[in-house]
Scaffold this motif. Structure first.
Motif, mmCIF file in Angstrom:
data_model
loop_
_atom_site.group_PDB
_atom_site.id
_atom_site.type_symbol
_atom_site.label_atom_id
_atom_site.label_comp_id
_atom_site.label_asym_id
_atom_site.label_seq_id
_atom_site.Cartn_x
_atom_site.Cartn_y
_atom_site.Cartn_z
ATOM 1 N N PHE A 1 0.690 -1.196 -0.081
ATOM 2 C CA PHE A 1 0.062 -0.342 0.215
ATOM 3 C C PHE A 1 0.720 1.797 0.151
ATOM 4 N N GLY B 1 -3.758 4.664 1.038
ATOM 5 C CA GLY B 1 -4.088 3.653 1.008
ATOM 6 C C GLY B 1 -3.934 2.948 -0.138
ATOM 7 N N ASP C 1 -6.485 -2.679 -4.496
ATOM 8 C CA ASP C 1 -6.650 -2.922 -3.346
ATOM 9 C C ASP C 1 -6.961 -1.464 -2.991
ATOM 10 N N LYS D 1 -7.585 1.231 0.196
ATOM 11 C CA LYS D 1 -7.866 1.572 1.861
ATOM 12 C C LYS D 1 -9.870 2.957 1.849
ATOM 13 N N SER E 1 -9.509 6.157 -0.078
ATOM 14 C CA SER E 1 -8.564 5.936 -0.990
ATOM 15 C C SER E 1 -9.568 5.844 -2.762
ATOM 16 N N ASN F 1 -13.174 4.341 -3.129
ATOM 17 C CA ASN F 1 -13.388 3.396 -2.114
ATOM 18 C C ASN F 1 -14.629 4.349 -1.646
ATOM 19 N N THR G 1 -11.369 -2.301 2.936
ATOM 20 C CA THR G 1 -10.940 -2.649 2.127
ATOM 21 C C THR G 1 -11.676 -2.664 0.624
ATOM 22 N N THR H 1 -10.883 -4.416 -3.207
ATOM 23 C CA THR H 1 -10.378 -5.541 -3.746
ATOM 24 C C THR H 1 -10.868 -5.405 -5.202
#
Length: 227
Positions: A76, A80, A105, A107, A110, A165, A170, A172
């Motif tokens: 990361f 994030g 990914d 967070k 982010s 996000n 988190t 994916t």
């Protein structure tokens, strides 16, 4: 005579269109697979491994066609965001097949900033979380929505797209691209981190020299490493 000339011009235009369209994607493989031999030269660009000689089929194993690196997230960044790109350089079985993948990914809160792939269309599958995702067409129309877990979205080749996000966990995403070397251009870095003339940037964005300098320090890799 004029009719024949017009016919020939139309035929030539059609031929050029078909040739350009054919060359716009990765070439079709001429064999079942091509597992590249290990590279010994430090100057070779692994992305273009179609130029490498193939292993003899007797040296190829099942492991050449299996990749386990998407099981976990990448490293990361401070913002994030983490990615695991997958191409022939780390998954030899993809070589010459015209596809690549990426795991992203994010967070909570982010983003994956606006960017585009000059050589590939991307299909993104949201494995976990809630993500605001979309792209912008050539008429500056935005196609975006909050994707729910299990949904997919396609980003046409060469169009700017983005993700954020908006959930509490988190997120994916696994993306598939129809080129083994899709390329990526991140808009902030392209504009403020590539060395474009500052006066031009000031006029284009209506920003002051100081503001341009601040953005260049953030997105220019050379200047950011100096601070």
């Amino acid at each position: 005579m004029e009719a024949n000339t017009l016919f020939l011009l139309k035929a030539l235009c059609l031929l050029c269109f078909n040739v350009c369209f054919t060359l716009a994607s990765d070439p079709d493989p001429i064999q079942d697979f091509c597992i590249p031999k290990p590279v010994t030269s430090p100057y070779h660009d692994h992305h273009f491994s179609t130029n490498l000689p193939c292993k003899n089929s007797s040296e190829v194993t099942t492991e050449d066609f299996v990749f386990s690196g998407l099981k976990t997230a990448g490293n990361f960044t401070e913002t994030g965001f983490a990615t695991v790109p997958v191409g022939p350089e780390n998954f030899p079985g993809l070589n010459t097949l015209g596809i690549s993948f990426v795991r992203a990914d994010l967070k909570p809160g982010s983003i994956n900033p606006p960017h585009y792939h000059p050589r590939a269309t991307e299909v993104a599958h949201l494995v976990k979380g809630r993500v605001y995702s979309g792209f912008v067409d050539s008429n500056n129309k935005v196609y975006a929505k909050v994707m729910e877990e299990g949904e997919m979205m396609v980003y046409p080749k060469g169009l700017v797209h983005f993700q954020m996000n908006v959930g509490d966990v988190t997120a994916t995403i696994v993306g598939g691209l129809n080129s083994q070397n899709p390329g990526i251009q991140k808009i902030p870095s392209v504009v403020f981190g590539s060395g474009i003339n500052e006066e031009l940037l000031m006029k284009a964005f209506g920003l002051s020299l100081k503001q341009i300098g601040t953005l260049k320090k953030r997105f220019d890799p050379v200047m950011s490493n100096e601070h």
